[in-house]
Design a protein around this motif. Structure first.
Motif, mmCIF file in Angstrom:
data_model
loop_
_atom_site.group_PDB
_atom_site.id
_atom_site.type_symbol
_atom_site.label_atom_id
_atom_site.label_comp_id
_atom_site.label_asym_id
_atom_site.label_seq_id
_atom_site.Cartn_x
_atom_site.Cartn_y
_atom_site.Cartn_z
ATOM 1 N N LEU A 4 129.554 -70.374 66.799
ATOM 2 C CA LEU A 4 128.346 -69.791 66.212
ATOM 3 C C LEU A 4 128.662 -68.467 65.534
ATOM 4 C CD1 LEU A 4 125.267 -69.681 65.789
ATOM 5 C CD2 LEU A 4 125.104 -68.580 68.029
ATOM 6 N N ARG A 5 129.469 -67.645 66.191
ATOM 7 C CA ARG A 5 129.823 -66.346 65.621
ATOM 8 C C ARG A 5 130.492 -66.518 64.253
ATOM 9 N NH1 ARG A 5 130.206 -62.208 69.065
ATOM 10 N NH2 ARG A 5 130.769 -63.698 70.730
ATOM 11 N N SER A 6 131.403 -67.473 64.174
ATOM 12 C CA SER A 6 132.089 -67.727 62.916
ATOM 13 C C SER A 6 131.129 -68.243 61.857
ATOM 14 C CB SER A 6 133.220 -68.732 63.148
ATOM 15 O OG SER A 6 133.855 -69.073 61.938
ATOM 16 N N PHE A 7 130.221 -69.124 62.254
ATOM 17 C CA PHE A 7 129.256 -69.685 61.304
ATOM 18 C C PHE A 7 128.357 -68.593 60.735
ATOM 19 C CE2 PHE A 7 125.225 -71.733 60.183
ATOM 20 C CZ PHE A 7 125.653 -72.797 59.393
ATOM 21 N N LEU A 8 127.927 -67.656 61.574
ATOM 22 C CA LEU A 8 127.038 -66.597 61.115
ATOM 23 C C LEU A 8 127.770 -65.576 60.247
ATOM 24 C CD1 LEU A 8 124.932 -65.863 64.344
ATOM 25 C CD2 LEU A 8 124.304 -67.274 62.381
ATOM 26 N N ARG A 9 129.033 -65.334 60.526
ATOM 27 C CA ARG A 9 129.777 -64.323 59.783
ATOM 28 C C ARG A 9 130.202 -64.795 58.412
ATOM 29 N NH1 ARG A 9 133.821 -61.984 64.520
ATOM 30 N NH2 ARG A 9 132.455 -60.289 65.243
ATOM 31 N N ASP A 10 130.641 -66.042 58.298
ATOM 32 C CA ASP A 10 131.139 -66.546 57.020
ATOM 33 C C ASP A 10 129.996 -66.655 56.031
ATOM 34 O OD1 ASP A 10 133.603 -66.731 58.150
ATOM 35 O OD2 ASP A 10 133.447 -68.876 58.604
ATOM 36 N N PRO B 197 124.327 -75.844 54.683
ATOM 37 C CA PRO B 197 124.894 -76.353 55.940
ATOM 38 C C PRO B 197 124.035 -75.945 57.134
ATOM 39 C CG PRO B 197 126.166 -74.489 55.162
ATOM 40 C CD PRO B 197 125.156 -74.791 54.095
ATOM 41 N N ILE B 198 124.008 -76.817 58.136
ATOM 42 C CA ILE B 198 123.199 -76.587 59.338
ATOM 43 C C ILE B 198 124.098 -76.711 60.561
ATOM 44 C CG2 ILE B 198 121.150 -77.275 60.642
ATOM 45 C CD1 ILE B 198 120.144 -78.639 58.094
ATOM 46 N N PHE B 199 123.972 -75.763 61.454
ATOM 47 C CA PHE B 199 124.775 -75.706 62.679
ATOM 48 C C PHE B 199 123.838 -75.800 63.877
ATOM 49 C CE2 PHE B 199 126.368 -73.305 66.263
ATOM 50 C CZ PHE B 199 127.732 -73.545 66.313
ATOM 51 N N MET B 200 124.194 -76.612 64.876
ATOM 52 C CA MET B 200 123.410 -76.681 66.103
ATOM 53 C C MET B 200 124.367 -76.759 67.285
ATOM 54 S SD MET B 200 122.081 -78.480 68.814
ATOM 55 C CE MET B 200 120.995 -77.586 69.930
ATOM 56 N N GLN B 201 124.118 -75.935 68.302
ATOM 57 C CA GLN B 201 124.914 -75.992 69.518
ATOM 58 C C GLN B 201 124.054 -75.606 70.715
ATOM 59 O OE1 GLN B 201 128.311 -73.319 69.780
ATOM 60 N NE2 GLN B 201 129.449 -74.819 70.977
ATOM 61 N N LYS B 202 124.249 -76.332 71.803
ATOM 62 C CA LYS B 202 123.551 -75.993 73.036
ATOM 63 C C LYS B 202 124.294 -74.879 73.748
ATOM 64 C CE LYS B 202 121.634 -79.070 75.613
ATOM 65 N NZ LYS B 202 121.423 -80.234 76.511
ATOM 66 N N ASP B 203 123.546 -73.890 74.239
ATOM 67 C CA ASP B 203 124.162 -72.780 74.943
ATOM 68 C C ASP B 203 124.254 -73.092 76.436
ATOM 69 O OD1 ASP B 203 121.680 -72.498 76.072
ATOM 70 O OD2 ASP B 203 121.177 -70.637 75.059
ATOM 71 N N THR B 204 124.741 -72.128 77.175
ATOM 72 C CA THR B 204 124.761 -72.233 78.632
ATOM 73 C C THR B 204 124.060 -71.014 79.195
ATOM 74 O OG1 THR B 204 126.883 -71.092 78.766
ATOM 75 C CG2 THR B 204 126.940 -73.502 78.632
ATOM 76 N N GLY B 205 123.718 -71.061 80.443
ATOM 77 C CA GLY B 205 123.055 -69.919 81.061
ATOM 78 C C GLY B 205 121.936 -70.365 81.980
ATOM 79 N N GLY B 206 121.629 -69.513 82.951
ATOM 80 C CA GLY B 206 120.584 -69.843 83.894
ATOM 81 C C GLY B 206 121.028 -70.923 84.856
ATOM 82 N N SER B 207 120.093 -71.713 85.297
ATOM 83 C CA SER B 207 120.386 -72.835 86.192
ATOM 84 C C SER B 207 119.323 -73.892 86.016
ATOM 85 C CB SER B 207 120.443 -72.377 87.652
ATOM 86 O OG SER B 207 119.211 -71.794 88.044
ATOM 87 N N TYR B 208 119.714 -75.143 86.194
ATOM 88 C CA TYR B 208 118.779 -76.237 85.973
ATOM 89 C C TYR B 208 117.634 -76.205 86.967
ATOM 90 C CZ TYR B 208 117.093 -80.935 84.961
ATOM 91 O OH TYR B 208 116.316 -81.995 84.614
ATOM 92 N N ARG B 209 117.953 -75.926 88.247
ATOM 93 C CA ARG B 209 116.942 -75.814 89.284
ATOM 94 C C ARG B 209 117.116 -74.474 89.993
ATOM 95 N NH1 ARG B 209 118.363 -81.109 92.605
ATOM 96 N NH2 ARG B 209 120.379 -80.037 92.394
#
Length: 204
Positions: free
Chosen positions: A136-142, A110-122
């Motif tokens: 993501l935490r659940s995917f990595l733990r299981d 299985p493959i998981f992909m998610q965009k994070d948040t943080g910083g600023s665009y400009r």
């Protein structure tokens, strides 16, 4: 290369095949889907793959699926890649180097992909909050390590099942203070999960 007509506004480029005289300077070779499957499933004992980052990581995720192709990609689903996780899977044959092809089996990764948040665009935009998502935490733990303990004697690779995860952070940061603060959140989150056998890669 440009077309050499001297027009600075012309951005077209022409593809040129590699000549024999240039081949010695370009030792890199594109990995095939078959080789990638063998490396992940048989050599590294990877049983899950995660991508977590901004649009750079999302492009790498899409490129990876394109590399594997329809012969190996068994599912791909995403309602909204900008917020919800995208989930896919690849089916890889598991066969040791000295085994007969007829003795091989197949596993689904299985493959998981998610965009994070943080910083600023400009630089002038307000800062957004970076967080390590619960998905993501659940995917990595299981994992299936309990099953692995019972099956180790029947498998030549005694490495515990691994998750390969690729992270990137930094493209939308315009000062080092924010970057360092959010990078610590990422590293501390991974440390608390405590999976020391997993393979984590960081794109800068």
């Amino acid at each position: 290369r440009g077309n050499g007509n001297g027009n600075a506004t012309d951005a077209t480029a022409e593809w040129e095949s590699e000549s024999e005289s240039e081949s010695e300077f370009y030792p890199l070779r594109v990995t095939t889907a078959e080789e990638m499957c063998h490396l992940l499933a048989s050599k590294l004992n990877v049983r899950k793959i995660a991508f977590y980052g901004d649009s750079l990581t999302m492009s790498q995720y899409e490129s990876f699926l394109n590399l594997m192709g329809t012969s190996f990609v068994t599912s791909s689903f995403s309602e909204n890649p900008s917020s919800l996780p995208s989930r896919s899977s690849i089916a890889c044959p598991t066969m040791d180097d000295d085994e007969d092809e007829n003795a091989s089996s197949s596993i689904t990764i299985p493959i998981f992909m998610q965009k994070d948040t943080g910083g600023s665009y400009r630089p002038q935009d307000p800062r957004t909050e970076y967080y390590f998502s619960e998905e993501l935490r659940s995917f990595l733990r299981d994992d299936d390590r309990d099953n692995h303990r019972h099956n180790t004697n029947n498998h030549r690779n005694d490495t515990p099942p691994r998750t390969l995860a690729i992270f990137n952070i930094g493209a939308h940061y315009h000062n080092t203070t924010w970057y360092h603060q959010d990078m610590r959140i990422l590293l501390h989150s991974l440390q608390r999960i405590g999976r020391t056998d997993d393979l984590y890669f960081f794109r800068t």
